[in-house]
Motif scaffolding. Structure first.
Motif, mmCIF file in Angstrom:
data_model
loop_
_atom_site.group_PDB
_atom_site.id
_atom_site.type_symbol
_atom_site.label_atom_id
_atom_site.label_comp_id
_atom_site.label_asym_id
_atom_site.label_seq_id
_atom_site.Cartn_x
_atom_site.Cartn_y
_atom_site.Cartn_z
ATOM 1 N N ASP A 24 -21.897 -66.694 -47.472
ATOM 2 C CA ASP A 24 -20.500 -65.818 -46.921
ATOM 3 C C ASP A 24 -20.956 -64.474 -46.376
ATOM 4 O OD1 ASP A 24 -18.809 -67.651 -47.658
ATOM 5 O OD2 ASP A 24 -19.052 -67.208 -49.927
ATOM 6 N N LEU A 69 -25.334 -57.435 -58.349
ATOM 7 C CA LEU A 69 -24.169 -57.078 -57.575
ATOM 8 C C LEU A 69 -22.824 -57.473 -58.153
ATOM 9 C CD1 LEU A 69 -25.717 -57.682 -53.972
ATOM 10 C CD2 LEU A 69 -25.500 -55.660 -55.091
ATOM 11 N N PHE A 103 -14.333 -54.241 -47.861
ATOM 12 C CA PHE A 103 -14.079 -54.452 -46.437
ATOM 13 C C PHE A 103 -12.731 -53.927 -45.882
ATOM 14 C CE2 PHE A 103 -16.445 -58.665 -47.642
ATOM 15 C CZ PHE A 103 -17.489 -58.380 -47.019
HETATM 16 C C1 BGC Z 1 -19.328 -60.203 -50.863
HETATM 17 C C2 BGC Z 1 -19.961 -59.461 -51.902
HETATM 18 C C3 BGC Z 1 -21.255 -59.514 -52.187
HETATM 19 C C4 BGC Z 1 -21.997 -59.808 -50.971
HETATM 20 C C5 BGC Z 1 -23.319 -59.873 -51.146
HETATM 21 C C6 BGC Z 1 -20.211 -60.376 -49.527
HETATM 22 O O1 BGC Z 1 -19.772 -60.844 -48.601
HETATM 23 O O2 BGC Z 1 -18.064 -59.729 -50.254
HETATM 24 O O3 BGC Z 1 -19.066 -59.586 -53.324
HETATM 25 O O4 BGC Z 1 -21.714 -58.826 -53.165
HETATM 26 O O5 BGC Z 1 -21.660 -60.440 -49.789
HETATM 27 O O6 BGC Z 1 -23.699 -61.405 -51.419
#
Ligand code: BGC
Length: 754
Positions: A60, A152, A247
């Protein structure tokens, strides 16, 4: 862990061979200043960047692997293990001019190798101490095994829209409960002083329109203060070393470039002392929101706002250009770099830049860790229904003529394994490890049974050793359109379930049906699962549902087919055992919902802490006027025993006086035959205020254990400024005299006047 800011005596930099910033005995502030004074602008810009360097397990984020630059401030999504991390780290520490170690980061949300329940499930336990212990384990495991210094997480956003997939990562809809878990998670991660937590995503991202991930958020200042900010304030108070900016935009500005939020609110009002990292690519994508498009401009605005590190897009490599163009001041750059260095010093990265290699066995999945995951799973599952088996239901309340007493037929749960000769285990989750482990697997990719996972079938074999167990999938997890192949699978499942003493239906979602980018326009069950439920119910054997899901699902029209329904969430590596313990009564269920379950998507958003309607005469919806409420409310969860609440008593409050504190009490008695746990949730209502208040809001909770017949007095210390006051739109806090209503779990209430 809190950073100590310059409390020790300052030292002078006397030796070029061993510069002051390398002296572990020097105060952190002096070390930061000293190092900063030696850095070139380019070196500073590198410290402000976070890159990926290769294998990226998060599909993602769009982090692009780039040639490794040892001067970079941080690397994220690193899954290369301790050995490789040390190799890269050596390049940073030994082969760059200043030797600044890199901070290694990854999303560790509910475990590294030992998989704990997902956060939403954790919140159902209403026991933050378990979350604290679990996060401590996660930090220990990921540091030793993966060389990760920076987790994170926790994700602390409140969420009331189950269409949004990221509900699973947070602690539910309540700001207070989310705050308690946020603080616990931060403490757990930072407890041993070697890792930093990252509370995310600051702020309002969860309010995306119609649950569409990454879409517009329209929030009033009131809603922001009432719902979204409190968990972050709790994380800041607990000493979170970092936060991640979100975001979304707020009031016409991307949050990542909002000085009002990142500096005035977060640092000013909340007293946050760490650094802020933007979410992956959030800064360079500001242009997509229709904000700054030029990278030099984006850099200047984000850093000035208080966004210290950029994740994934290398944007801050434009710092020198931004300074040269006169858009960004050196003061702003230095402030950001100093905040990052401070965290590196605080977690001892300069003294311990490397991690032991081959530490996995000695540090991961220790028996105590698995035991903790097991205990946690027991506390998270929520019993939503437990009726007498069909057939006996019509005579549910019969009178014994001889005794004249009302007799209620026993509910289907708990099951007595001795009486079960034939057990049917039906459904797509019957013999699958995945549904329990959640979406953020971190390093638990080793799914071999018995190591980090087991299935319902594995556990059932142990709990029903004498029963003949028949297993069938019956349908797929994810077939929203009718699937012709389902008819045959369903027929096989019905065959397997025929004549069973009890049918356990294991259904719901796979983990990757919730999470980032996993928004859904509906939260019903796939057609195949619904048809399977109907077909099994028609057999007449007791039907017990075990639903695995990472969000609330809505299938109220199917509920009547179940005699009992246990919401198992995605409760980690020992979830199946915990579920069987509950089914057989070894464990009395005690989980309560941390989020409202709507009946259908049309009711969304729906939450316990909404605001009053101007009139109650009109039902919410004319198509289902009798069903305006939620399917299951926040705080709902059944037990095998019963609890009686006494009156709520409030002592020591007095009209017109804002006393420093006073006490409320309520007695709770276990009136059933089994020991059980009850969560007393304290709700406050403020019926008249200068700014309208929610119908009620949680101000405290406490989980207690009671033996049969035992009674306990639960005490609540009320601090008026903390518990009765509220935030005005400008962030100041106001305590208004007047009447208040205090409720214990909506079972008993008391009134008082301030
Ligand atoms: C997500 C975060 C995540 C980051 C690193 C982003 O797309 O929204 O929650 O910490 O990716 O993986």
């Amino acid at each position: 862990m809190k950073i100590r800011y310059g409390k020790q005596r300052s030292r002078k930099d006397t030796s070029e061979e061993r510069p002051l910033y390398k002296d572990p005995a020097a105060p952190i502030e002096d070390r930061v200043k000293n190092l900063l004074s030696r850095m070139t602008l380019e070196e500073k810009a590198e410290q402000l960047c976070q890159d990926t360097i290769g294998k990226d397990p998060n599909p993602d984020n769009h982090g692009v692997p780039r040639d490794f630059n040892p001067r970079v401030g941080s690397v994220y999504q690193f899954m290369g293990g301790a050995k490789l991390r040390n190799r890269y780290q050596r390049a940073a520490v030994e082969r760059t001019r200043l030797g600044i170690p890199i901070l290694w980061a990854i999303d560790v949300i509910h475990g590294w190798r030992t998989m704990f329940p997902v956060s939403l499930a954790q919140a159902s336990s209403f026991d933050p101490s378990l979350a604290e212990r679990a996060q401590r384990v996660a930090a220990r495991e990921c540091k030793a095994d993966g060389g990760i210094d920076w987790l994170l997480g926790p994700m602390v956003e409140v969420a009331h829209d189950p269409r949004w997939g990221r509900n699973v990562e947070g602690y539910g809809e309540d700001p207070y409960t989310s705050g308690r878990f946020a603080a616990a998670a931060v403490r757990g991660i930072q407890r041993d002083g070697r890792c930093a937590a990252c509370a995310k995503h600051f702020v309002g991202y969860s309010a995306c329109e119609a649950g569409r991930d990454y879409s517009y958020t329209d929030l009033s200042a009131r809603t922001l203060r009432e719902l979204h900010l409190p968990p972050f304030a709790a994380a800041a108070k607990a000493g979170a070393l970092t936060m991640m900016s979100s975001f979304n935009e707020y009031d016409g500005r991307p949050v990542s470039a909002s000085r009002a939020l990142l500096t005035d609110e977060l640092r000013g009002r909340m007293g946050f002392k760490g650094f802020v990292v933007s979410d992956s690519g959030a800064l360079s994508r500001m242009g997509n929101l229709g904000y700054a498009r030029d990278p030099v401009e984006q850099t200047a605005r984000a850093i000035h706002a208080g966004n210290d590190m950029c994740m994934g897009d290398g944007l801050y490599r434009h710092v020198p250009a931004s300074v040269a163009a006169g858009k960004l001041s050196m003061e702003d750059v230095d402030l950001a770099v100093a905040r990052i260095l401070r965290v590196k010093f605080a977690i001892g990265l300069f003294e311990h830049p490397y991690v032991p290699e081959r530490a996995t066995k000695a540090t991961c999945r220790l028996p105590g860790d698995i035991a903790l995951a097991h205990r946690f799973a027991r506390e998270t599952m929520v019993l939503l229904k437990n009726d007498p088996p069909r057939g006996k239901r019509s005579s549910r309340v019969t009178r014994h003529a001889s005794r004249g007493a009302a007799h209620r037929a026993a509910p289907v749960l708990p099951l007595d394994p001795r009486k079960i000769r034939r057990l049917a285990l039906i459904g797509p989750a019957a013999d699958e490890v995945h549904p329990h482990l959640g979406q953020w697997r971190a390093a638990a990719e080793d799914l071999s049974k018995g190591v980090n996972g087991e299935t319902f079938l594995d556990a059932a074999r142990r709990f029903f050793p004498k029963a003949e167990i028949r297993v069938a999938r019956g349908t797929a997890f994810w077939d929203y359109a009718p699937n012709p192949g389902d008819a045959a699978a369903r027929a096989a499942a019905v065959e397997a379930a025929k004549g069973a003493d009890v049918v356990l239906l294991c259904f719901g979602d796979l983990p990757w049906m919730a999470g980032e980018k996993k928004s859904r326009r509906d939260i019903c069950l796939p057609a195949g699962q619904g048809e399977l439920i109907e077909a099994l119910a028609a057999l007449g054997s007791p039907l017990v549902g075990l639903c695995c899901a990472g969000r609330p699902l809505a299938f109220p029209e199917l509920l009547r087919h179940f005699d009992a329904l246990l919401w198992c969430w995605q409760s980690g590596c020992r979830a199946p055992t915990a579920a069987m313990e509950i089914l057989t009564g070894k464990v009395n269920p005690s989980g309560k919902l941390p989020i409202t379950f709507p009946r259908c998507v049309g009711q969304i958003p729906i939450r316990y802490n909404g605001h009053p309607k101007i009139t109650r005469e009109c039902p919410d919806y004319q198509d289902y006027p009798a069903e305006n409420g939620p399917w299951f409310p926040f705080g709902f969860g059944l037990s095998y025993t019963t609890f009686r609440y006494g009156k709520v008593r409030v002592a020591g409050s007095a009209p017109g006086r804002s006393r420093p504190g006073f006490e409320a009490t309520v007695t709770v008695k276990n009136t059933g035959a089994r020991a059980g746990k009850e969560t007393v949730i304290w709700y406050l209502s403020d019926p008249e205020a200068r700014y309208t208040q929610p119908v009620r809001r949680v101000i405290a909770f406490e989980k207690i254990s009671l033996k049969p017949g035992e009674e306990k007095t639960v005490r609540l210390r009320i601090d008026p400024m903390r518990d009765l006051a509220y935030d005005l739109p400008d962030g100041s806090r106001i305590l208004e005299p007047g009447d208040f209503i205090l409720s214990a779990s909506l079972r008993s209430e008391g009134r008082f006047t301030l």
